[in-house]
Design a protein around this motif. Sequence first.
Motif, PDB file in Angstrom:
ATOM      1  N   ASN A 217     142.938   9.699 -23.501  1.00 53.33           N
ATOM      2  CA  ASN A 217     142.220   9.457 -22.245  1.00 53.33           C
ATOM      3  C   ASN A 217     141.084   8.452 -22.376  1.00 53.33           C
ATOM      4  O   ASN A 217     140.473   8.087 -21.361  1.00 53.33           O
ATOM      5  N   ILE A 218     140.805   7.957 -23.592  1.00 48.94           N
ATOM      6  CA  ILE A 218     139.842   6.848 -23.726  1.00 48.94           C
ATOM      7  C   ILE A 218     140.562   5.502 -23.704  1.00 48.94           C
ATOM      8  O   ILE A 218     139.915   4.463 -23.757  1.00 48.94           O
ATOM      9  N   GLN A 282     139.986   1.976 -21.653  1.00 54.58           N
ATOM     10  CA  GLN A 282     139.011   1.610 -22.683  1.00 54.58           C
ATOM     11  C   GLN A 282     137.747   1.035 -22.045  1.00 54.58           C
ATOM     12  O   GLN A 282     136.622   1.379 -22.430  1.00 54.58           O
ATOM     13  N   ASP A 283     137.916   0.150 -21.063  1.00 58.92           N
ATOM     14  CA  ASP A 283     136.775  -0.444 -20.360  1.00 58.92           C
ATOM     15  C   ASP A 283     135.935   0.635 -19.694  1.00 58.92           C
ATOM     16  O   ASP A 283     134.694   0.628 -19.781  1.00 58.92           O
ATOM     17  N   ILE A 284     136.590   1.569 -19.023  1.00 61.12           N
ATOM     18  CA  ILE A 284     135.864   2.630 -18.330  1.00 61.12           C
ATOM     19  C   ILE A 284     135.102   3.498 -19.319  1.00 61.12           C
ATOM     20  O   ILE A 284     133.900   3.776 -19.155  1.00 61.12           O
ATOM     21  N   THR A 289     131.134   4.694 -18.871  1.00 59.61           N
ATOM     22  CA  THR A 289     130.838   6.137 -18.908  1.00 59.61           C
ATOM     23  C   THR A 289     130.388   6.616 -20.285  1.00 59.61           C
ATOM     24  O   THR A 289     130.601   7.769 -20.654  1.00 59.61           O
ATOM     25  N   GLY A 290     129.766   5.737 -21.053  1.00 55.42           N
ATOM     26  CA  GLY A 290     129.085   6.153 -22.273  1.00 55.42           C
ATOM     27  C   GLY A 290     129.961   6.637 -23.398  1.00 55.42           C
ATOM     28  O   GLY A 290     129.520   7.441 -24.230  1.00 55.42           O
ATOM     29  N   GLY A 291     131.194   6.196 -23.460  1.00 57.44           N
ATOM     30  CA  GLY A 291     132.072   6.573 -24.554  1.00 57.44           C
ATOM     31  C   GLY A 291     132.917   7.802 -24.300  1.00 57.44           C
ATOM     32  O   GLY A 291     133.791   8.146 -25.102  1.00 57.44           O
ATOM     33  N   ALA A 292     132.673   8.482 -23.199  1.00 58.51           N
ATOM     34  CA  ALA A 292     133.460   9.666 -22.837  1.00 58.51           C
ATOM     35  C   ALA A 292     134.404   9.317 -21.696  1.00 58.51           C
ATOM     36  O   ALA A 292     134.176   8.363 -20.948  1.00 58.51           O
ATOM     37  N   SER A 293     135.464  10.105 -21.550  1.00 55.55           N
ATOM     38  CA  SER A 293     136.464   9.798 -20.532  1.00 55.55           C
ATOM     39  C   SER A 293     136.316  10.685 -19.298  1.00 55.55           C
ATOM     40  O   SER A 293     136.142  11.901 -19.413  1.00 55.55           O
ATOM     41  N   PRO A 294     136.426  10.106 -18.116  1.00 56.40           N
ATOM     42  CA  PRO A 294     136.395  10.888 -16.883  1.00 56.40           C
ATOM     43  C   PRO A 294     137.768  11.427 -16.487  1.00 56.40           C
ATOM     44  O   PRO A 294     137.905  12.012 -15.417  1.00 56.40           O
ATOM     45  N   ALA A 320     138.502  16.321 -18.849  1.00 59.38           N
ATOM     46  CA  ALA A 320     137.608  15.253 -18.414  1.00 59.38           C
ATOM     47  C   ALA A 320     136.166  15.629 -18.716  1.00 59.38           C
ATOM     48  O   ALA A 320     135.767  16.788 -18.555  1.00 59.38           O
ATOM     49  N   ASP A 321     135.397  14.654 -19.160  1.00 59.75           N
ATOM     50  CA  ASP A 321     133.979  14.879 -19.438  1.00 59.75           C
ATOM     51  C   ASP A 321     133.196  14.888 -18.127  1.00 59.75           C
ATOM     52  O   ASP A 321     133.272  13.934 -17.343  1.00 59.75           O
ATOM     53  N   ALA A 322     132.455  15.963 -17.872  1.00 58.92           N
ATOM     54  CA  ALA A 322     131.781  16.132 -16.583  1.00 58.92           C
ATOM     55  C   ALA A 322     130.780  15.018 -16.309  1.00 58.92           C
ATOM     56  O   ALA A 322     130.677  14.513 -15.181  1.00 58.92           O
ATOM     57  N   LYS A 323     130.036  14.598 -17.315  1.00 56.68           N
ATOM     58  CA  LYS A 323     129.058  13.539 -17.114  1.00 56.68           C
ATOM     59  C   LYS A 323     129.754  12.218 -16.832  1.00 56.68           C
ATOM     60  O   LYS A 323     129.314  11.438 -15.976  1.00 56.68           O
TER      61      LYS A 323
END
Length: 450
Positions: A217-218, A282-284, A289-294, A320-323
């Motif tokens: 997901n990254i 990868q761009d997102i 989003t700080g290295g984490a995946s939404p 998915a990372d909440a932040k």
Amino acid sequence: MVAIGLTAAAPAAFAKGPAPAGAPGGDAGFDMAAEAAPSPAACPTGVGEGASCLSGKDSAGALYMIVMPRQWNGDLVVHAHGGPFLGAPTMKRVTEDVERWTIMPRLGYAFAASSYRQGGVAVSAAAQDNERLRRLFIAKVAKPRHVYLHGQSWGASVAAKGAELFAEGKPYDAVLLTSGVLGGGTRSYDFRLDLRVVYQYLCRNHPLPSEPQYPLNIGLPLDSTMKQADLAKRVDECLGLNKPASERTPEQAAKVKTIVDVIHIPERSIQSHLNWATWHFQDIAFKRTGGASPFGNVGAVYAGSSDDAALNAGVARYAADAKAVATLSADADLGGKIPVPVLTVHAIHDPTAMVELQESFGRTMTAAGRGDALVQTFTGDKDHSYLSDPTYAALMEALTGWVTQGRKPTPASIAAGCEKAKATLGSTCRFEPDYQVKPLESRVVKRDRP
């Protein structure tokens, strides 16, 4: 003010200078005194005989081009391009958009297109760049009677976001969204994660077992040197997409069928969606989003394979990372509070942006109390990037009538307008006025969300 060679047919009132203080748009952090005037430029092919073109680079670093038709009707179309492209902004990208949308200046509209200041999945920044271009046009070129904001593909999300962000004063008179990715940034791409995990379950080569493993997901690790050609080679080895179906092995054919039936995308778009699920993800993850995946697929139940139990037990699962979700949502999700008429068109068989995204957007507009300001149309086309000249001519005529005469169009009236436009423009009209779009969840499986 730049001299643009308008003919006498263009009303003199349209060639005035900057809008007065307090006019729609105001300052809002955009300093037009800091913007250089555009320079005359060679026009791309097809914009119409006698058209004049201007180009420049704005204070944020975005490149742009403006086309002034010889017989200007006094209105401006600000264009939000799709993609997004991941490289640095280039004038080549702008020129390609102008060439694709020559129907606008040929219909008499001034046309302004921006590269955006940066590549990548940055929706709000791109919307700001379009708004800066609108103000620059008024300050440095001419004052239009009406301004229409047009967004194509991912650019439809940019345009919808911009119409919300800059709603005060209604600087845009109406919005046209074509082939739009309009489910919001946190939901429009769920199926691409599904594609990644199902593809990896079937093929085991992205990444290869011998390569460092990473959460799919990254998209791709930041230090990866993989190129699109490398991925295409792996996909061809597993699926045989570059071969005629008759030349694929039975195993390849079975895997292609599984992807098409489970992910609900056509075979011809598997490679492109895998590319986006790799480099756009990868761009997102690393730039937005700080290295984490939404993106996540926990709770998703996949169906349509020859053995769904094995598939669901075997695919990788990610939460998915909440932040990261909150960050992407703030930038790229839509609220629906667009204060002006909105008209959309979408091909029912669009291979890139699934038509069900329109159902999601309709719900968003309705929830915001703006459902009556939205008219959605659908065509029987199988294309994404461009449908036909009379299709867009009919849409612009309908939108103009809605703005200037309060005459809200219907899918049937737009279809009739297309047939009328076809008499002079040729090409095709494939509107299906009775089509009812299905819910997005009918095509993309539900999942748990933070």
